[in-house]
Design a protein around this motif. Structure first.
Motif, short mmCIF file in Angstrom:
data_model
loop_
_atom_site.label_atom_id
_atom_site.label_comp_id
_atom_site.label_asym_id
_atom_site.label_seq_id
_atom_site.Cartn_x
_atom_site.Cartn_y
_atom_site.Cartn_z
N GLY A 141 56.95 15.99 79.60
CA GLY A 141 57.49 14.65 79.37
C GLY A 141 56.51 13.56 79.73
N PHE A 142 55.80 13.73 80.85
CA PHE A 142 54.80 12.77 81.28
C PHE A 142 53.68 12.65 80.25
N ALA A 143 53.16 13.80 79.82
CA ALA A 143 52.08 13.81 78.83
C ALA A 143 52.54 13.23 77.50
N LEU A 144 53.78 13.54 77.11
CA LEU A 144 54.33 12.99 75.87
C LEU A 144 54.39 11.47 75.92
N THR A 145 54.80 10.94 77.06
CA THR A 145 54.93 9.49 77.22
C THR A 145 53.57 8.80 77.09
N ILE A 146 52.58 9.31 77.83
CA ILE A 146 51.23 8.71 77.77
C ILE A 146 50.66 8.81 76.36
N THR A 147 50.82 9.98 75.74
CA THR A 147 50.30 10.21 74.38
C THR A 147 50.96 9.28 73.38
N THR A 148 52.27 9.13 73.48
CA THR A 148 53.02 8.28 72.55
C THR A 148 52.54 6.84 72.60
N PHE A 149 52.42 6.28 73.78
CA PHE A 149 52.03 4.87 73.90
C PHE A 149 50.56 4.65 73.54
N THR A 150 49.72 5.64 73.84
CA THR A 150 48.31 5.51 73.48
C THR A 150 48.13 5.54 71.97
N LEU A 151 48.79 6.50 71.32
CA LEU A 151 48.69 6.59 69.86
C LEU A 151 49.32 5.39 69.17
N PHE A 152 50.37 4.87 69.76
CA PHE A 152 51.00 3.66 69.22
C PHE A 152 50.00 2.51 69.19
N GLY A 153 49.30 2.33 70.31
CA GLY A 153 48.32 1.25 70.38
C GLY A 153 47.12 1.50 69.48
N TYR A 154 46.63 2.73 69.46
CA TYR A 154 45.42 3.02 68.68
C TYR A 154 45.70 2.99 67.18
N SER A 155 46.87 3.48 66.77
CA SER A 155 47.21 3.47 65.33
C SER A 155 47.22 2.06 64.77
N ASN A 156 47.64 1.11 65.59
CA ASN A 156 47.70 -0.28 65.12
C ASN A 156 46.33 -0.93 65.03
N LEU A 157 45.29 -0.24 65.56
CA LEU A 157 43.92 -0.75 65.42
C LEU A 157 43.33 -0.37 64.07
N ILE A 158 43.91 0.67 63.43
CA ILE A 158 43.40 1.14 62.14
C ILE A 158 44.07 0.37 61.02
N LEU A 159 43.30 -0.46 60.34
CA LEU A 159 43.86 -1.42 59.38
C LEU A 159 44.53 -0.75 58.18
N ASN A 160 44.03 0.41 57.75
CA ASN A 160 44.59 1.05 56.57
C ASN A 160 45.84 1.88 56.86
N PHE A 161 46.21 1.99 58.13
CA PHE A 161 47.40 2.73 58.50
C PHE A 161 48.63 1.82 58.42
N PRO A 162 49.78 2.36 58.01
CA PRO A 162 51.02 1.58 58.09
C PRO A 162 51.28 1.21 59.55
N LYS A 163 51.91 0.07 59.78
CA LYS A 163 52.17 -0.37 61.14
C LYS A 163 52.97 0.68 61.90
N SER A 164 52.50 0.98 63.10
CA SER A 164 53.11 2.03 63.90
C SER A 164 54.31 1.53 64.70
N ASN A 165 55.11 2.47 65.19
CA ASN A 165 56.18 2.16 66.13
C ASN A 165 56.32 3.32 67.11
N ILE A 166 56.95 3.04 68.24
CA ILE A 166 57.05 4.04 69.30
C ILE A 166 57.78 5.29 68.84
N ALA A 167 58.86 5.11 68.09
CA ALA A 167 59.66 6.26 67.64
C ALA A 167 58.83 7.21 66.79
#
Length: 272
Positions: A141-167
């Protein structure tokens, strides 16, 4: 640095993390040159007064004069506190000690999935912690939480990706466990959860590698080439580490390739 003499920590020689910090105690002078010993090398005499069921879960500190043993977080507090009395005084305050004890258990019961090592099967004694479902699920659960929020932030840095969300990121991070478990249906649940723990450690490692770019992007406008390139390097490092861990766990090698397959499926899902 004051040296705690005539005391020996019984460490897990198959745990790189345990080997690292016990070596640090000796090299720093907190323990004397005989201040660490592999649990697997316990003599028959020592086995008479060391709790062989407790020691693999909680590192044992043996007083060689009195043949008494301290376990777990209290062992570490005793070693560090001898050189730094203030730390010992603070660490033994009941609420703080309670938290430290839980944190110690969290790491100890998951140490084989945080940094796995090759087990030397010829040893008669094995310093393997009991399988604890509570702490394994907490770690996942701890690793899932860190991974989720990190990927959420990083995905939004990639312009060609659809806007990310936590879910979405949570589903994708958890989905890899479900997907990979499909290829382990012949194994028992502990093996699957051991693999899941290692899988999430790899994801956690990837999150840590991505974090510097994620933080830097808050202050500097980074080119997409750097953002995508760093992500690609991270995936490569994660793949190599996943491959290594699958080998250590003696699981089917194809798990590393189904892991890549899942990411390709996830990418198609995101783009559509």
């Amino acid at each position: 640095m004051k040296t705690l003499e005539n005391q020996t920590l019984l460490y897990d020689e198959d745990c790189p993390l345990c080997s690292l910090y016990t070596t640090g105690f000796v090299k720093s002078g907190m323990l004397d040159q005989n201040g660490r010993k592999s649990y697997c090398q316990l003599s028959e005499e020592e086995q008479n007064f060391v709790d062989l069921k407790r020691a693999p879960n909680e590192i044992a500190l043996v007083d060689n004069k009195t043949q008494t043993v301290t376990y777990g977080i209290d062992s570490l507090i005793k070693v560090v506190g001898f050189s730094f009395p203030l730390i010992e005084k603070v660490a033994t305050v009941k609420p703080i000690h309670f938290v430290l004890k839980k944190l110690y258990s969290f790491v100890s019961y998951n140490r084989k999935v945080i940094i796995p090592g090759n087990v030397k099967e010829e040893n008669k004694l094995q310093c393997v912690p009991d399988f604890n479902y509570k702490y394994r699920f907490l770690f996942i659960g701890f690793a899932l939480t860190i991974t989720t929020f990190t990927l959420f932030g990083y995905s939004n840095l990639i312009l060609n990706f659809p806007k990310s969300n936590i879910a979405r990121e949570l589903i994708l991070a958890f989905g890899q466990i479900v997907f990979q478990s499909l290829f382990l249906f012949k194994f028992d649940k502990q093996t699957i959860l051991n693999y899941a723990g290692n899988l999430m450690t790899v994801s956690l490692m990837g999150s840590l590698i991505l974090t510097p770019v994620l933080l830097l992007s808050q202050f500097v406008l980074l080119p997409q080439m750097i953002i995508l390139g760093w992500f690609g390097v991270t995936v490569l490092i994660m793949f190599l580490e996943h491959f290594r861990r699958v080998k250590v766990l003696k699981l089917p090698f194809y798990l590393s390739f189904t892991w890549i397959l899942y990411r390709i499926i996830a990418l198609v899902f995101i783009l559509n």
